[in-house]
Write a protein that holds these residues in place. Structure first.
Motif, PDB file in Angstrom:
ATOM      1  N   THR A  95      56.915   4.825  89.769  1.00 47.51           N
ATOM      2  CA  THR A  95      55.746   4.046  89.396  1.00 47.51           C
ATOM      3  C   THR A  95      56.097   2.630  88.965  1.00 47.51           C
ATOM      4  O   THR A  95      55.476   1.668  89.401  1.00 47.51           O
ATOM      5  N   PHE A  96      57.110   2.471  88.124  1.00 47.89           N
ATOM      6  CA  PHE A  96      57.439   1.168  87.563  1.00 47.89           C
ATOM      7  C   PHE A  96      58.787   0.602  88.023  1.00 47.89           C
ATOM      8  O   PHE A  96      59.126  -0.523  87.670  1.00 47.89           O
ATOM      9  N   PHE A  97      59.584   1.374  88.726  1.00 46.92           N
ATOM     10  CA  PHE A  97      60.898   0.905  89.162  1.00 46.92           C
ATOM     11  C   PHE A  97      61.335   1.670  90.397  1.00 46.92           C
ATOM     12  O   PHE A  97      60.720   2.655  90.802  1.00 46.92           O
ATOM     13  N   SER A 102      76.981   5.654  92.918  1.00 46.62           N
ATOM     14  CA  SER A 102      76.280   4.678  92.065  1.00 46.62           C
ATOM     15  C   SER A 102      74.811   5.041  91.948  1.00 46.62           C
ATOM     16  O   SER A 102      74.198   5.527  92.897  1.00 46.62           O
ATOM     17  N   LEU A 103      74.249   4.731  90.786  1.00 45.08           N
ATOM     18  CA  LEU A 103      72.811   4.788  90.570  1.00 45.08           C
ATOM     19  C   LEU A 103      72.348   3.371  90.247  1.00 45.08           C
ATOM     20  O   LEU A 103      72.859   2.757  89.307  1.00 45.08           O
ATOM     21  N   HIS A 104      71.420   2.851  91.028  1.00 45.54           N
ATOM     22  CA  HIS A 104      70.876   1.510  90.825  1.00 45.54           C
ATOM     23  C   HIS A 104      69.440   1.615  90.330  1.00 45.54           C
ATOM     24  O   HIS A 104      68.639   2.340  90.926  1.00 45.54           O
ATOM     25  N   PHE A 105      69.123   0.879  89.276  1.00 45.48           N
ATOM     26  CA  PHE A 105      67.764   0.816  88.750  1.00 45.48           C
ATOM     27  C   PHE A 105      67.248  -0.584  89.041  1.00 45.48           C
ATOM     28  O   PHE A 105      67.774  -1.557  88.538  1.00 45.48           O
ATOM     29  N   GLU A 106      66.191  -0.694  89.851  1.00 39.23           N
ATOM     30  CA  GLU A 106      65.630  -2.001  90.190  1.00 39.23           C
ATOM     31  C   GLU A 106      64.155  -2.022  89.803  1.00 39.23           C
ATOM     32  O   GLU A 106      63.451  -1.064  89.890  1.00 39.23           O
TER      33      GLU A 106
END
Length: 176
Positions: free
Chosen positions: A128-130, A172-176
Motif C-alpha cells: 500500500t505505501f511502499f 537482499s531486501l529493498h524497501f522503496e
C-alpha cells in the motif's frame, strides 16, 4: 615439508546496508545506483601435505560498495513484478589488513580495491505505501586481491595462494 594447501571456499555470512537510487530509463529498464557498506569475513584454512589442518585465518572486511546496475522488469502481475539485474560494482575494502598480525595469526595481506561483475534476479512486491523487493545476486571479483608481499617469518602462507578472487552470493531486501 613446508608446503601448505589453502582452502578458500568457506561460506561466511555478512551484512549490507545501502541506499536505493533508481532512474527510470523506460517502462522495462531502470538504471540503479545502490551505494552502501558491507561487513563480512573471509575464512582461509591452511592444510599441510598430510591433510591436517595447519591454521585458520579469519580476515574481516568492511567494503564501501558503488554498484552501477541495469534492471530489466517484466510485466506486472497484480502486485508482483519479477526482474533481472546486472552490472558492475566497485568495492573498496576499508578494513583490510595493512600489516601482518601476529596476535591474530594473520600472515597474508589483501589489496583494497576490486571490481565485480554482478548478475541476479528478484521480485517486486507492491504494498500500500511502499515497494518491497527480494533479490538474489551473484558477484564475481575480477582482480587477484591477495598481496604478493609475504611475511618474513611465515612466507609459506602468502606463497601457497596462486590467486584469491572474491565470489559473493547476496540475498537482499529493498524497501522503496
Amino acid at each position: 615439508n613446508d608446503t601448505l594447501i589453502p582452502e578458500l571456499n568457506n561460506l561466511s555470512p555478512g551484512f549490507h546496508v545501502g541506499v536505493v537510487s533508481s532512474l527510470r530509463l523506460s517502462d522495462k529498464f531502470d538504471f540503479r545506483f545502490l551505494p552502501g557498506i558491507t561487513l563480512g569475513q573471509r575464512n582461509v584454512l591452511f592444510y599441510d601435505q598430510d591433510g591436517r589442518l595447519d591454521s585458520k585465518m579469519s580476515i574481516e572486511s568492511t567494503f564501501i560498495d558503488l554498484p552501477f546496475l541495469i534492471k530489466y522488469k517484466a510485466d506486472r502481475i497484480k502486485n508482483h513484478r519479477p526482474y533481472l539485474i546486472g552490472g558492475v560494482n566497485i568495492r573498496n575494502d576499508m578494513a583490510r589488513n595493512k600489516e601482518f598480525n601476529e596476535d591474530e595469526q594473520i600472515y597474508i595481506k589483501l589489496k583494497p580495491f576490486d571490481i565485480y561483475y554482478e548478475v541476479g534476479f528478484g521480485l517486486d512486491f507492491y504494498m500500500t505505501f511502499f515497494k518491497l523487493s527480494a533479490e538474489l545476486k551473484y558477484s564475481v571479483g575480477t582482480r587477484d586481491v591477495v598481496s604478493s608481499d609475504a611475511s618474513q617469518d611465515y612466507p609459506e602462507y602468502a606463497n601457497s595462494i596462486d590467486s584469491f578472487k572474491s565470489r559473493l552470493l547476496m540475498f537482499s531486501l529493498h524497501f522503496e
